[in-house]
Structures are given as structure tokens and as C-alpha cells.
Design an enzyme around this catalytic site. Structure first.
Site, PDB file in Angstrom:
ATOM      1  CD  GLU A  69      78.350  50.525 -23.755  1.00 18.56           C
ATOM      2  OE1 GLU A  69      77.816  50.958 -22.647  1.00 18.56           O
ATOM      3  OE2 GLU A  69      78.448  49.373 -24.312  1.00 18.56           O
TER       4      GLU A  69
HETATM    5  C1  TNX Z   1      75.196  49.387 -22.414  1.00 22.56           C
HETATM    6  S1  TNX Z   1      73.222  50.614 -24.289  1.00 22.56           S
HETATM    7  C2  TNX Z   1      75.312  48.885 -23.526  1.00 22.56           C
HETATM    8  C3  TNX Z   1      75.323  47.452 -23.731  1.00 22.56           C
HETATM    9  C4  TNX Z   1      74.823  46.654 -22.520  1.00 22.56           C
HETATM   10  C5  TNX Z   1      73.997  47.489 -21.609  1.00 22.56           C
HETATM   11  C6  TNX Z   1      73.399  46.790 -20.425  1.00 22.56           C
HETATM   12  C7  TNX Z   1      74.308  50.358 -25.431  1.00 22.56           C
HETATM   13  C8  TNX Z   1      74.220  50.985 -26.530  1.00 22.56           C
HETATM   14  N1  TNX Z   1      75.430  49.566 -24.780  1.00 22.56           N
HETATM   15  O1  TNX Z   1      76.576  46.848 -24.174  1.00 22.56           O
HETATM   16  O2  TNX Z   1      74.406  45.557 -22.688  1.00 22.56           O
HETATM   17  O3  TNX Z   1      74.561  48.838 -21.439  1.00 22.56           O
HETATM   18  O4  TNX Z   1      72.233  47.601 -19.747  1.00 22.56           O
END
Ligand code: TNX
Length: 518
Positions: free
Chosen positions: A331
Site C-alpha cells: 500500500e
Molecule cells: C490492509 S493487508 C493492510 C493493513 C491493514 C489491513 C486491515 C496489508 C498488507 N495492508 O495496513 O491493517 O488492511 O485489514
């Protein structure tokens, strides 16, 4: 994203408790528990119903050399409820014998239960430990009691041969969105190792907090671990190096390898609050306690970024005996694509230079440096066929969000959890095949499975347990048991039988309506 903020604890406490199963009981020589009543399912079992082994006050556990510590853990597990001495000795009659012998696959073991004695054999202590977890489920649920009980301590007769489908069976715990104390982490290690989970991935940094002491950048924890650093401003805290080393040892005693994660180049707001030079404009951002993602980024074109990364990776590698070091990579929505690639080109080799295998969320597969450094890719998507994962040619750990994310809600009615990847009931967590999820990743490149537990909605151990159990057991079975053993009705019936054990252990769990609980 939406959260239900109703206390999970209150809900779990309101659930009815089980009454001890005291009923008539099986005929002598037989047991209430079948040889196959094991989670995760064993690879091969040949029951011999009339050859049960009964523990008595004289029972001894025999072991020598490297098997002794595992024998000690079995004795310690069974002493409180039986009230028996269960000494660990080198030799003995009518014993439970733990034996090291060549010829078993990694973590594999064989178990032979006869009226005259029990033999558990493996090539390495890890296999004996796995076998001990099986043995522990073959005594009645009363064995989980913390004080002596009157019960017939009988193990069902027969033979088991068992070994894992995948080498990597993981659970992840997010310490950044909410800090969990070492005692809570130890309790989680206890719980997960019962189901042959062998890796604990600790998500140690994120936008809201920084949870591991780094001596060369002390403000990371002084600021990023201060009170109020967590979602909703609740919590705060961090692991000292001694805390971390002690957790690594505690996990290793249970054959669990710790995989530490520092999330970069996104998810770094807490580090930037402590060290504004880690931003591109040098201006400190405000601390964040909300749940948004994708707004922070390290600056790929400043040298200080790589001094920071190198120091953190070096100090973390120094205190981590396990082979893996996770560098996040997910992300990074505010890192331009070219900057992301330049960042990974320099950071992934740093992990290698400190003797570790890099692991990253699947976004790192966009970087050629992932394959060049033989990085492990952790897939967290929902879709089948992720071309970027396939292109990397690397080994893959599967954490599909709509199957394995323990922070997703169970259903619309049960409080707690997020819902961006959907509601995940027990059957959703169970009914998929890690060998066939990504059709463009050959089966031999699947290293295993992992169930992440993000902490935005968590506060305490009860919250952790309620979301993890029973779904984590579904993931454990997908990781351990052969595909041929996959059977929802069998799984759900074994799970229902396990409920009374969690009750006795004081573990809060979701009494899923899909399961008939004993
Ligand atoms: C996505 S999954 C994220 C996290 C959040 C999560 C909550 C991922 C690699 N990144 O930053 O905590 O969703 O479900």
C-alpha cells in the site's frame, strides 16, 4: 472500512459456558476420542480400537539427548490435570517413549499407541513437538484443567504417520495499530503452536506506532511507542531488545520462528513523526491514530532513507536467529512507481547483506530486485491470478484476504472486525486450496500459508483470541494436512469436539453457528 466498536470481551463473556462431559463414557479399552480426532488432520491413521493405553500414577516418559526438552514439555502439560508425577527418565516400562530416529520428513513423526506403551518417533525435536501436540488432543478435554481431575486418562490405540504439506504455516500479529504486551504475545504463541503453526510474523511498525527498540534511532520508540500511539489513541508501548530476544526464545521453545516486519516505504508515519528527515520535505507530519492507509512514504531519493533502512535492518537481523526478515512494501500509494522500484533495488539487497531472506507483501513483486534477491512474496489479494506475483518467480506465502484475514468480521451480527475483504465465517476460511489459489504460481513455489491479524479493532488478548479462533485452525489445517484429508464435515466435527478444550484453557472463541459445539 467500517469497525464495530462493541467490546469483544463483553460478548465472549456473555456466551454460555460448557458443562463438563461426565456422561456414561466409553466401554473399557475404548475411548471417547478417536485416533483421528486431531486438528489439524493427521496424514495417516490406522486405529486399533482395543489397544488403548491408559496413563497411571506410575507412567513415565522416556527420552534422552535432544528429545528431553520436548518430553519435559509433554510432562508439564499433563501433570496438572492428571496429578501424576510423569517423570522424564532415560528408560522405563509401559512408558511413553520419545525417540529420535532417521527417515522422517521435516517436522514429521510417527506415533504408535498400544496397551503396553506409546512410542513417538521423529528425526528432529520439531517432529517430536508436532507429535506431542497430536498426543495432547488424544486425551479427554479434562486434560486442559489446571488442577487434578478424576478421569480415565486413556489414549486411543493405533498408529499415526504425520508430516506437513507446507513448510511455512504462519500467524501474523500487528503490534503497531495496537501494542500487545509480551505476556499476550506469549499466550498467542502458546495457542497457535498447539495447531502446528510454526511461524509468528510480528508487524512491528506502521503509521500509528513503532514497536521495536532500534538503538541507532532511539526516537522511533521514544516517540513512536509513547502512550497514546495506537488506533483511537489507545495504547502505546514497545518491545525492548531484551523483550524481543526473550519472545524469540519463547517461540523457539515451541518450534515457532519469529519473522519481524518493518513496513517500508509506506506505512511509516510514526517514524517520520520521530525523524522528520525521513520525509521528502523535511517537515514532521502529525501523529496519526486513525485507520487510513496509503498516505506516508519514505523518500527514495534521499541518502538518509537508506542509512535508516540499513540501521534498522542490521539491528533487527542481529537479534533475529530465524531466516526471514519482512520489509513490508504494501500500500505504498504515495510512493511514485519509479521511486518504489529505486527503493526496493537498494533495500532488498540490504536484507540479503545481513544474512536474511527478504519477505515482502506482494507489491514488491513489481520490482525485479524481488526475484534477484530470492525474496518471499506474501500474497494478500483477493483475486485469483495475480500476474505480478507470478512474474517474480519467487516462493509465495498465501494470505488471501477474503480467506485468511483474521481481522475481518465473521458475519454481520457478530461484533468486532473490519469488512473490506468481506465477512469470513469458518467455512470460508477453510474451503480453499493453497495449491490452486494462484493458477499461474506452480504448486512447488507455494511455501505455505499465513493468517494475519491486524489490530485496528483489537485491544486485549480476549479480542485476539475471539477473532483468531476458530478460523486460525482452518488455516493451520490447510497448511499442515494433505489435500486428500480436506473435508469440511470432518473438520467441523473435530472443531466442535475441541470447544471444551478452549473453554478449559480460558480461550475466548467464536461459537460459529456452522459448527455443532460439544
Ligand atoms: C490492509 S493487508 C493492510 C493493513 C491493514 C489491513 C486491515 C496489508 C498488507 N495492508 O495496513 O491493517 O488492511 O485489514
Amino acid at each position: 472500512m467500517r469497525t464495530a466498536r462493541i467490546g469483544l470481551t463483553a460478548l465472549a463473556l456473555a456466551l454460555p459456558t460448557f458443562t463438563a462431559t461426565a456422561a456414561a463414557g466409553p466401554p473399557p479399552g475404548r475411548t471417547a476420542i478417536a485416533l483421528t480426532d486431531v486438528l489439524p488432520a493427521v496424514a495417516e491413521a490406522v486405529p486399533a480400537p482395543d489397544a488403548a493405553f491408559r496413563l497411571t500414577p506410575d507412567t513415565v516418559i522416556t527420552a534422552s539427548g535432544a528429545a528431553t526438552a520436548v518430553a519435559g514439555s509433554l510432562a508439564a502439560a499433563w501433570r496438572p490435570a492428571t496429578g501424576f508425577a510423569l517423570p522424564v527418565t532415560e528408560t522405563g516400562d509401559r512408558a511413553i517413549a520419545l525417540v529420535l530416529e532417521p527417515g522422517h520428513p521435516a517436522e514429521g513423526y510417527r506415533l504408535a499407541i498400544r496397551a503396553g506403551g506409546v512410542e513417538l518417533a521423529a528425526t528432529r525435536p520439531a517432529g517430536l513437538f508436532a507429535g506431542v501436540q497430536t498426543l495432547r488432543q488424544l486425551l479427554p478435554a479434562e486434560i486442559e484443567a489446571r488442577s487434578a481431575r478424576h478421569a480415565r486418562w486413556v489414549l486411543p490405540g493405533g498408529r499415526i504417520k504425520d508430516f506437513p504439506r507446507y513448510a511455512y504455516r504462519g500467524a501474523m500479529l500487528d503490534l503497531a495499530r495496537h501494542f500487545h504486551e509480551p505476556a499476550e504475545i506469549r499466550a498467542y504463541i502458546d495457542r497457535i503452536s498447539r495447531f502446528k503453526i510454526n511461524h509468528l510474523h510480528l508487524h512491528l511498525s506502521d503509521d500509528q506506532g513503532w514497536r521495536i527498540r532500534i538503538d541507532s534511532w532511539p526516537r522511533l520508540t521514544a516517540v513512536g511507542g509513547a502512550p497514546g500511539t495506537g488506533v483511537g489513541g489507545a495504547g502505546g508501548g514497545f518491545l525492548t531488545k531484551d523483550d524481543y530476544r526473550e519472545l524469540v526464545r519463547y517461540a523457539a521453545d515451541r518450534f515457532v520462528t519469529v519473522v519481524p516486519e518493518i513496513d517500508m516505504p509506506g506505512h511509516v508515519n510514526a517514524a517520520q513523526v520521530a525523524y522528520p528527515e525521513l520525509t521528502c520535505d523535511g517537515v514532521a507530519p502529525r501523529p496519526r491514530t486513525d485507520m487510513r492507509v496509503g498516505y506516508s512514504s519514505l523518500c527514495a531519493d534521499r541518502e538518509v532513507t537508506y542509512r535508516f533502512a540499513a540501521d534498522v535492518i542490521r539491528e533487527l537481523a542481529e537479534m533475529t536467529p530465524g531466516p526471514y526478515l519482512h520489509v513490508g512494501g504494501d500500500e505504498a500509494m504515495s510512493t511514485p512507481h519509479g521511486a518504489y522500484l529505486r527503493f526496493q533495488r537498494r533495500v532488498l539487497p540490504l536484507v540479503r547483506a545481513h544474512g536474511k531472506i527478504p519477505v515482502g507483501w506482494h507489491e514488491i513483486a513489481q520490482s525485479p530486485a524481488a526475484a534477484e534477491n530470492d525474496a518471499v512474496i506474501q500474497f494478500w489479494g483477493r483475486e485469483r491470478n495475480s500476474p505480478s506475483v507470478a512474474a517474480a518467480g519467487s516462493r509465495v506465502v498465501l494470505s488471501p484476504a477474503n480467506r485468511t484475514y483474521l481481522d475481518m468480521e465473521y458475519d454481520l451480527l457478530t461484533p468486532g472486525g473490519l469488512d473490506w475483504a468481506g465477512a469470513i465465517e469458518v467455512r470460508d476460511a477453510y474451503d480453499w486450496d493453497p495449491g490452486a489459489l494462484l493458477s499461474d504460481v506452480p504448486a512447488e513455489r507455494v511455501l505455505g500459508v499465513e493468517a494475519p491479524l491486524w489490530s485496528e479493532t483489537l485491544r486485549d488478548l480476549d479480542d485476539i483470541e475471539f477473532l483468531a479462533f476458530p478460523r486460525l485452525v482452518a488455516i493451520a489445517e490447510l497448511g499442515w494436512s494433505p489435500r486428500s484429508a480436506h473435508d469440511w464435515d470432518s473438520f467441523r466435527s473435530r472443531l466442535g469436539g475441541y470447544g471444551p478444550r478452549w473453554v478449559r484453557q480460558g480461550v475466548r472463541f467464536h461459537r460459529s453457528p456452522e459448527v455443532r459445539w460439544s
